[in-house]
Design a protein around this motif. Structure first.
Motif, PDB file in Angstrom:
ATOM      1  N   ILE A  51       0.841  -1.195   0.000  1.00  0.00           N
ATOM      2  CA  ILE A  51       0.000   0.000   0.000  1.00  0.00           C
ATOM      3  C   ILE A  51       0.877   1.247   0.000  1.00  0.00           C
ATOM      4  N   CYS A  52       1.880   1.260   0.849  1.00  0.00           N
ATOM      5  CA  CYS A  52       2.764   2.428   0.904  1.00  0.00           C
ATOM      6  C   CYS A  52       3.531   2.609  -0.405  1.00  0.00           C
ATOM      7  N   ARG A  53       3.966   1.534  -1.014  1.00  0.00           N
ATOM      8  CA  ARG A  53       4.640   1.645  -2.306  1.00  0.00           C
ATOM      9  C   ARG A  53       3.711   2.243  -3.354  1.00  0.00           C
ATOM     10  N   ALA A  54       2.449   1.843  -3.327  1.00  0.00           N
ATOM     11  CA  ALA A  54       1.485   2.393  -4.270  1.00  0.00           C
ATOM     12  C   ALA A  54       1.244   3.874  -4.002  1.00  0.00           C
ATOM     13  N   LEU A  55       1.210   4.269  -2.737  1.00  0.00           N
ATOM     14  CA  LEU A  55       1.003   5.671  -2.381  1.00  0.00           C
ATOM     15  C   LEU A  55       2.136   6.557  -2.884  1.00  0.00           C
ATOM     16  N   VAL A  56       3.351   6.036  -2.857  1.00  0.00           N
ATOM     17  CA  VAL A  56       4.501   6.819  -3.306  1.00  0.00           C
ATOM     18  C   VAL A  56       4.330   7.260  -4.756  1.00  0.00           C
ATOM     19  N   GLY A  57       3.739   6.416  -5.582  1.00  0.00           N
ATOM     20  CA  GLY A  57       3.590   6.739  -6.992  1.00  0.00           C
ATOM     21  C   GLY A  57       2.346   7.515  -7.350  1.00  0.00           C
ATOM     22  N   MET A  58       1.525   7.873  -6.369  1.00  0.00           N
ATOM     23  CA  MET A  58       0.288   8.596  -6.643  1.00  0.00           C
ATOM     24  C   MET A  58       0.526  10.094  -6.781  1.00  0.00           C
ATOM     25  N   SER A  59      -0.329  10.738  -7.569  1.00  0.00           N
ATOM     26  CA  SER A  59      -0.335  12.195  -7.637  1.00  0.00           C
ATOM     27  C   SER A  59      -0.995  12.748  -6.378  1.00  0.00           C
ATOM     28  N   ASP A  60      -0.876  14.051  -6.170  1.00  0.00           N
ATOM     29  CA  ASP A  60      -1.502  14.680  -5.001  1.00  0.00           C
ATOM     30  C   ASP A  60      -3.019  14.492  -5.032  1.00  0.00           C
ATOM     31  N   ASP A  61      -3.617  14.629  -6.214  1.00  0.00           N
ATOM     32  CA  ASP A  61      -5.064  14.462  -6.326  1.00  0.00           C
ATOM     33  C   ASP A  61      -5.480  13.034  -6.005  1.00  0.00           C
ATOM     34  N   GLU A  62      -4.696  12.075  -6.461  1.00  0.00           N
ATOM     35  CA  GLU A  62      -5.025  10.678  -6.181  1.00  0.00           C
ATOM     36  C   GLU A  62      -4.906  10.380  -4.685  1.00  0.00           C
ATOM     37  N   ARG A  63      -3.890  10.926  -4.045  1.00  0.00           N
ATOM     38  CA  ARG A  63      -3.746  10.708  -2.599  1.00  0.00           C
ATOM     39  C   ARG A  63      -4.906  11.328  -1.831  1.00  0.00           C
ATOM     40  N   SER A  64      -5.320  12.502  -2.251  1.00  0.00           N
ATOM     41  CA  SER A  64      -6.412  13.173  -1.529  1.00  0.00           C
ATOM     42  C   SER A  64      -7.726  12.420  -1.679  1.00  0.00           C
ATOM     43  N   GLY A  65      -7.843  11.622  -2.724  1.00  0.00           N
ATOM     44  CA  GLY A  65      -9.049  10.829  -2.922  1.00  0.00           C
ATOM     45  C   GLY A  65      -8.927   9.409  -2.414  1.00  0.00           C
ATOM     46  N   THR A  66      -7.872   9.153  -1.633  1.00  0.00           N
ATOM     47  CA  THR A  66      -7.612   7.804  -1.123  1.00  0.00           C
ATOM     48  C   THR A  66      -7.735   7.786   0.397  1.00  0.00           C
ATOM     49  N   LEU A  67      -8.505   6.839   0.898  1.00  0.00           N
ATOM     50  CA  LEU A  67      -8.647   6.623   2.332  1.00  0.00           C
ATOM     51  C   LEU A  67      -8.067   5.259   2.676  1.00  0.00           C
ATOM     52  N   LEU A  68      -7.182   5.220   3.644  1.00  0.00           N
ATOM     53  CA  LEU A  68      -6.672   3.947   4.129  1.00  0.00           C
ATOM     54  C   LEU A  68      -7.519   3.474   5.304  1.00  0.00           C
ATOM     55  N   VAL A  69      -7.683   2.178   5.414  1.00  0.00           N
ATOM     56  CA  VAL A  69      -8.426   1.602   6.538  1.00  0.00           C
ATOM     57  C   VAL A  69      -7.494   0.631   7.246  1.00  0.00           C
ATOM     58  N   GLY A  70      -7.028   1.038   8.416  1.00  0.00           N
ATOM     59  CA  GLY A  70      -6.055   0.230   9.135  1.00  0.00           C
ATOM     60  C   GLY A  70      -5.503   0.984  10.320  1.00  0.00           C
ATOM     61  N   ASN A  71      -4.237   0.769  10.596  1.00  0.00           N
ATOM     62  CA  ASN A  71      -3.618   1.337  11.787  1.00  0.00           C
ATOM     63  C   ASN A  71      -2.501   2.298  11.405  1.00  0.00           C
ATOM     64  N   ILE A  72      -2.565   3.525  11.911  1.00  0.00           N
ATOM     65  CA  ILE A  72      -1.586   4.549  11.541  1.00  0.00           C
ATOM     66  C   ILE A  72      -0.173   4.127  11.900  1.00  0.00           C
ATOM     67  N   ASP A  73       0.019   3.542  13.062  1.00  0.00           N
ATOM     68  CA  ASP A  73       1.361   3.124  13.464  1.00  0.00           C
ATOM     69  C   ASP A  73       1.924   2.066  12.515  1.00  0.00           C
ATOM     70  N   ILE A  74       1.074   1.147  12.088  1.00  0.00           N
ATOM     71  CA  ILE A  74       1.533   0.093  11.180  1.00  0.00           C
ATOM     72  C   ILE A  74       1.864   0.672   9.810  1.00  0.00           C
ATOM     73  N   PHE A  75       1.035   1.587   9.330  1.00  0.00           N
ATOM     74  CA  PHE A  75       1.341   2.220   8.047  1.00  0.00           C
ATOM     75  C   PHE A  75       2.641   3.033   8.134  1.00  0.00           C
ATOM     76  N   ALA A  76       2.840   3.733   9.248  1.00  0.00           N
ATOM     77  CA  ALA A  76       4.070   4.517   9.414  1.00  0.00           C
ATOM     78  C   ALA A  76       5.291   3.605   9.433  1.00  0.00           C
ATOM     79  N   ARG A  77       5.167   2.459  10.081  1.00  0.00           N
ATOM     80  CA  ARG A  77       6.278   1.504  10.099  1.00  0.00           C
ATOM     81  C   ARG A  77       6.558   0.972   8.694  1.00  0.00           C
ATOM     82  N   ALA A  78       5.487   0.685   7.942  1.00  0.00           N
ATOM     83  CA  ALA A  78       5.669   0.189   6.579  1.00  0.00           C
ATOM     84  C   ALA A  78       6.351   1.234   5.706  1.00  0.00           C
ATOM     85  N   ALA A  79       5.958   2.508   5.873  1.00  0.00           N
ATOM     86  CA  ALA A  79       6.593   3.580   5.108  1.00  0.00           C
ATOM     87  C   ALA A  79       8.083   3.664   5.426  1.00  0.00           C
TER      88      ALA A  79
END
Length: 334
Positions: A24-52
């Motif tokens: 998920i984080c790898r996919a986010l890296v390649g997104m445009s600003d508009d695509e990121r703003s239209g994307t909602l993650l469902v999960g745990n912030i700490d886990i996503f931060a660790r993955a990043a």
């Protein structure tokens, strides 16, 4: 569904012990600003931060209910808390991970039903972990059917070269044969037809694979093709569907890959999965049909053997996201 949602897509974390957070984080890296703003993650912030951090990605996250704390390029997260006082081991089956994966999907369904998101994209979960958590589902499709109260659901595997939809999926081969009925074949064709029309194909061309070798060879190898499949196809043809079959499974997928058909109806899991994965393993998208919500997914597992090592490939996740955005645009959910 024709309403617009604040987020075009909602991406579920999947099993936190697997590669879901990383891809998920790898996919986010390649997104445009508009695509990121239209994307909602469902999960745990700490886990996503660790993955990043694992993939050296400069990503920031904020809670869905705390937009004031967000930087302009921060990604919104519908928070799913970890089980208290339970350590989730990386790359291993655990009840805690299975429970988190379930709760992410459950929360995503709630958000879509509330009009907060358009299409769900799911990262992989592990069926053994789900069962360890006493969540007895055969996978995402059955889980989503249960959560939405859908009477039936269908799995479609979509790729640029070949797409299939299945009469049955996660059951034994013996059980799959018993599920080849006129009613189920008709429902499968209709679900695939409607989906392709939603994507802009006015008259989808659908082929129905035979069940037995050479479609039974006139009854020598079984009578299901003539007794069940052919009457279902003929009824659909009389109803106006552009459908042909039964066509022997040893030729129909090749013919579809050459452009003769838009979709093949496979009679059981491996009959449809093997040719699609052989042709487009990295880019095939798993799509759930027959539900009151829309969902796409990667078509691979949790890959525990490489989880949390910074090695996972996000090609399939990116394809699932692209497909979901296409659905959201077509259905005006974004």
């Amino acid at each position: 569904m024709t309403r617009q949602a604040p987020f075009a897509i909602a991406i579920t974390m999947g099993d936190p012990a697997g590669i879901g957070p990383e891809i998920i984080c790898r996919a986010l890296v390649g997104m445009s600003d508009d695509e990121r703003s239209g994307t909602l993650l469902v999960g745990n912030i700490d886990i996503f931060a660790r993955a990043a951090a694992t993939i050296d990605a400069r990503l920031t996250f904020h809670g869905l209910d705390a937009p004031e704390a967000a930087s302009p390029d921060s990604i919104a997260v519908a928070q799913v808390d970890k089980p208290l006082d339970i350590q989730i081991p990386d790359g291993e089956i655990s009840a805690a991970a299975g429970e988190m994966a379930f709760r992410c999907v459950e929360r995503a369904v709630e958000l879509v039903q509330a009009g907060q998101a358009g299409v769900i994209v799911t990262a992989p979960l592990n069926k053994a972990a789900l069962h360890a958590a006493k969540r007895y589902y055969d996978g995402h499709t059955g889980m989503l059917a249960s959560l939405t109260g859908a009477p039936a659901s269908f799995m479609l595997l979509a790729s640029k070269t070949l797409s299939t939809i299945h009469v049955s999926t996660h059951v034994s081969l013996k059980e799959a044969i018993s599920r080849v009925t006129v009613e189920r074949i008709e429902a499968t064709v209709k679900a695939g037809h409607e989906h392709l029309r939603q994507l802009g194909r006015a008259t989808p061309r659908i082929a129905v694979a035979g069940l037995n070798p050479h479609c039974g060879e006139g009854g020598i190898f079984g009578d299901e093709d003539e007794r069940i499949i052919r009457p279902a196809v003929e009824a659909l043809q009389q109803a106006g569907y552009e459908v042909r079959g039964p066509i022997s499974a040893d030729t129909v997928f090749y013919r579809a890959s050459r452009g003769e058909f838009d979709l093949v109806v496979a009679q059981y899991h491996d009959q449809g999965h093997i040719p699609v994965k052989l042709i487009a393993f990295d880019t095939t998208v798993n799509v759930s049909l027959g539900l009151p919500i829309k969902r796409t997914s990667v078509d691979h597992g949790t890959a525990f053997d490489i989880a949390w090592q910074g090695r996972a490939d996000a090609t399939n996740m990116k394809a699932a996201i692209v497909y979901a955005r296409q659905l959201a645009r077509r259905l005006h959910l974004d």
